[in-house]
Design a protein around this motif. Structure first.
Motif, short mmCIF file in Angstrom:
data_model
loop_
_atom_site.label_atom_id
_atom_site.label_comp_id
_atom_site.label_asym_id
_atom_site.label_seq_id
_atom_site.Cartn_x
_atom_site.Cartn_y
_atom_site.Cartn_z
N ASN A 146 35.69 50.53 31.16
CA ASN A 146 35.74 49.19 31.75
C ASN A 146 36.60 49.17 33.00
OD1 ASN A 146 34.09 48.13 29.76
ND2 ASN A 146 35.77 47.37 28.51
N GLN A 147 37.67 49.96 33.02
CA GLN A 147 38.50 50.05 34.23
C GLN A 147 37.72 50.69 35.37
OE1 GLN A 147 42.85 51.21 33.63
NE2 GLN A 147 42.01 51.63 31.59
N ILE A 148 36.97 51.72 35.07
CA ILE A 148 36.18 52.40 36.10
C ILE A 148 35.17 51.45 36.72
CG2 ILE A 148 34.46 54.20 36.52
CD1 ILE A 148 35.90 55.90 34.43
N LEU A 149 34.45 50.71 35.88
CA LEU A 149 33.45 49.77 36.38
C LEU A 149 34.11 48.62 37.13
CD1 LEU A 149 31.04 49.67 33.31
CD2 LEU A 149 30.74 50.91 35.45
N GLY A 150 35.27 48.17 36.62
CA GLY A 150 35.98 47.09 37.30
C GLY A 150 36.50 47.49 38.65
N GLN A 151 37.03 48.71 38.76
CA GLN A 151 37.54 49.20 40.03
C GLN A 151 36.41 49.42 41.02
OE1 GLN A 151 39.52 52.63 38.50
NE2 GLN A 151 41.39 51.54 37.95
N ALA A 152 35.27 49.89 40.51
CA ALA A 152 34.13 50.16 41.39
C ALA A 152 33.53 48.87 41.92
CB ALA A 152 33.07 50.96 40.64
N SER A 153 33.59 47.78 41.13
CA SER A 153 32.95 46.53 41.51
C SER A 153 33.61 45.88 42.72
CB SER A 153 32.96 45.55 40.33
OG SER A 153 34.29 45.17 40.01
N ILE A 154 34.89 46.22 42.99
CA ILE A 154 35.57 45.62 44.14
C ILE A 154 35.39 46.46 45.40
CG2 ILE A 154 37.31 44.53 42.67
CD1 ILE A 154 39.27 46.70 43.43
N SER A 155 34.67 47.56 45.27
CA SER A 155 34.40 48.41 46.41
C SER A 155 33.01 48.13 46.95
CB SER A 155 34.49 49.90 46.01
OG SER A 155 34.00 50.73 47.02
N THR A 156 32.86 48.11 48.27
CA THR A 156 31.56 47.83 48.87
C THR A 156 30.57 48.96 48.60
OG1 THR A 156 32.35 48.79 50.96
CG2 THR A 156 32.53 46.41 50.70
N VAL A 157 31.08 50.16 48.40
CA VAL A 157 30.21 51.32 48.17
C VAL A 157 29.99 51.56 46.68
CG1 VAL A 157 29.90 53.78 48.67
CG2 VAL A 157 31.09 52.32 50.31
N GLY A 158 30.92 51.09 45.85
CA GLY A 158 30.79 51.34 44.41
C GLY A 158 31.22 52.74 44.06
N THR A 159 32.49 53.06 44.30
CA THR A 159 33.00 54.40 44.04
C THR A 159 34.22 54.34 43.13
OG1 THR A 159 34.37 54.33 46.03
CG2 THR A 159 32.16 55.30 46.24
N TYR A 160 34.48 55.44 42.48
CA TYR A 160 35.68 55.62 41.66
C TYR A 160 36.53 56.64 42.41
CZ TYR A 160 38.52 56.67 37.48
OH TYR A 160 39.54 56.85 36.59
N THR A 161 37.60 56.19 43.02
CA THR A 161 38.37 57.02 43.95
C THR A 161 39.49 57.79 43.24
OG1 THR A 161 39.99 55.28 44.43
CG2 THR A 161 37.95 55.31 45.75
N ILE A 162 40.06 58.74 43.95
CA ILE A 162 41.18 59.51 43.42
C ILE A 162 42.34 58.59 43.09
CG2 ILE A 162 42.96 61.20 44.03
CD1 ILE A 162 40.84 62.77 45.54
N GLN A 163 42.64 57.65 44.00
CA GLN A 163 43.76 56.73 43.76
C GLN A 163 43.52 55.86 42.54
OE1 GLN A 163 46.67 56.96 45.25
NE2 GLN A 163 47.39 55.40 43.81
N ASN A 164 42.28 55.36 42.38
CA ASN A 164 41.96 54.56 41.20
C ASN A 164 42.08 55.39 39.93
OD1 ASN A 164 41.44 52.25 42.66
ND2 ASN A 164 39.23 52.58 42.76
N ALA A 165 41.65 56.64 40.01
CA ALA A 165 41.70 57.51 38.84
C ALA A 165 43.14 57.74 38.40
CB ALA A 165 41.01 58.83 39.14
N LYS A 166 44.03 57.95 39.36
CA LYS A 166 45.43 58.23 39.03
C LYS A 166 46.06 57.12 38.21
CE LYS A 166 46.61 61.19 42.99
NZ LYS A 166 47.44 61.29 44.22
N VAL A 167 45.73 55.87 38.51
CA VAL A 167 46.39 54.74 37.85
C VAL A 167 45.57 54.16 36.70
CG1 VAL A 167 47.68 54.14 39.92
CG2 VAL A 167 45.45 53.10 39.53
N THR A 168 44.44 54.81 36.37
CA THR A 168 43.66 54.37 35.21
C THR A 168 44.50 54.57 33.95
OG1 THR A 168 41.56 54.90 36.29
CG2 THR A 168 41.55 54.75 33.89
N LYS A 169 44.53 53.55 33.09
CA LYS A 169 45.41 53.57 31.91
C LYS A 169 44.64 53.87 30.63
CE LYS A 169 48.41 50.08 34.05
NZ LYS A 169 48.94 48.69 33.95
N PHE A 170 45.34 54.44 29.68
CA PHE A 170 44.76 54.66 28.35
C PHE A 170 45.88 54.76 27.34
CE2 PHE A 170 45.69 58.80 30.03
CZ PHE A 170 46.05 59.60 28.94
N LEU A 171 45.53 54.54 26.07
CA LEU A 171 46.51 54.61 24.99
C LEU A 171 46.52 56.01 24.38
CD1 LEU A 171 45.76 51.16 23.37
CD2 LEU A 171 47.85 51.80 24.58
N CYS A 172 47.71 56.48 24.05
CA CYS A 172 47.84 57.87 23.59
C CYS A 172 48.92 57.97 22.51
CB CYS A 172 48.20 58.74 24.79
SG CYS A 172 48.39 60.49 24.40
#
Length: 274
Positions: A146-172
């Motif tokens: 859901n974070q990937i799709l949400g981050q991509a939706s605010i981009s005009t190209v629809g990409t998942y960038t390195i910067q977005n990937a770095k700050v993607t959160k998950f529980l561990c």
């Protein structure tokens, strides 16, 4: 990230030996992985043989465990040069699609030897501290997808960038043995699913073969395979569809504004047979 800064959560379902192991903590991908792309390989360096060079389409096939033939390669010499200077994906790393089909994740295996296209594919190089196979299942959870799709939706190209990937959160879970146990449990289920999928595919092929025998071939009126009680029943008759169907008609056009996610199901071409 300290324990005070981290968001702590306890899962509803937990293996008995870890029920007193404390809460899971919210982490960022950059806490465990160095997120990067590849060294750029120019099109003039593409070859017809050598080391496979993967793009998003090959990554999707790898993820789906589908057979495919590499279309692009680079020379062994160029691969060795890149590997020496910049490294290359190794066991436990991940490749993630960042353009087009977003969020496809492939876990690199020990036997893999390939390079990949810059920009289209992100490389998660493991720094340690997390069980690689556990993260694989985390990545496919709704939380990350859901974070990937949400981050991509605010981009005009629809990409998942390195910067977005770095700050993607998950529980561990903080206990590595719990990560291992979860990964082992889910991978065991995947193995069962894989075996069942092979059985289903074999049954489909068997059914296809039977249909070819139980129905007359083109230009013939008698099937090659027939149940014993019908072997003397004569040839099949040729009929037109209009002779056995009372009426043929199209459905009424339903405008998109009248369509809803609840109520009576609307059958469209794409979901016939589903």
């Amino acid at each position: 990230m300290s324990g005070k800064e981290a968001k702590a959560v306890v899962p509803k379902l937990r293996f008995p030996e870890f029920r007193e192991a404390g809460a899971w903590e919210e982490r960022k991908i950059e806490d465990y992985f160095s997120v990067r792309s590849s060294k750029r390989v120019l099109q003039k360096d593409w070859k017809t043989h050598g080391v496979p060079f993967y793009r998003t389409r090959e990554l999707v096939s790898l993820y789906n465990n589908e057979p495919f033939s590499s279309e692009i390669f680079i020379s062994e010499e160029l691969f060795s040069e890149i590997a020496k200077k910049y490294g290359f994906p190794s066991e436990g790393d991940f490749l993630v699609s960042g353009v087009g089909t977003l969020g496809i994740c492939y876990q690199v295996k020990a036997k893999d030897k390939f390079y990949f296209k810059d920009g289209n594919v992100l490389w998660y190089k493991q720094n340690g501290g997390i069980v690689s196979s556990f993260f694989y299942y985390c990545f496919h959870s709704d939380q990350i997808q859901n974070q990937i799709l949400g981050q991509a939706s605010i981009s005009t190209v629809g990409t998942y960038t390195i910067q977005n990937a770095k700050v993607t959160k998950f529980l561990c879970p903080t206990v590595e043995k719990e990560q291992q146990k979860i990964a082992h449990c889910l991978s065991s289920l995947d193995e069962v699913i894989g075996l069942q999928a092979k059985k289903v595919q074999a049954l489909k092929q068997h059914k296809k073969g039977l249909m070819q025998q139980l129905f007359p071939a083109e230009g013939e009126t008698t099937p090659r395979l027939r149940f014993p009680e019908f072997r003397e029943a004569g040839a099949w008759e040729v009929k037109r569809l209009g002779e056995i169907v009372e009426e043929l008609q199209d459905g009424n056009w339903i405008e998109s504004k009248d369509q809803s996610s609840v109520g009576i199901r609307l059958i469209q071409t794409g979901n016939i047979g589903v």
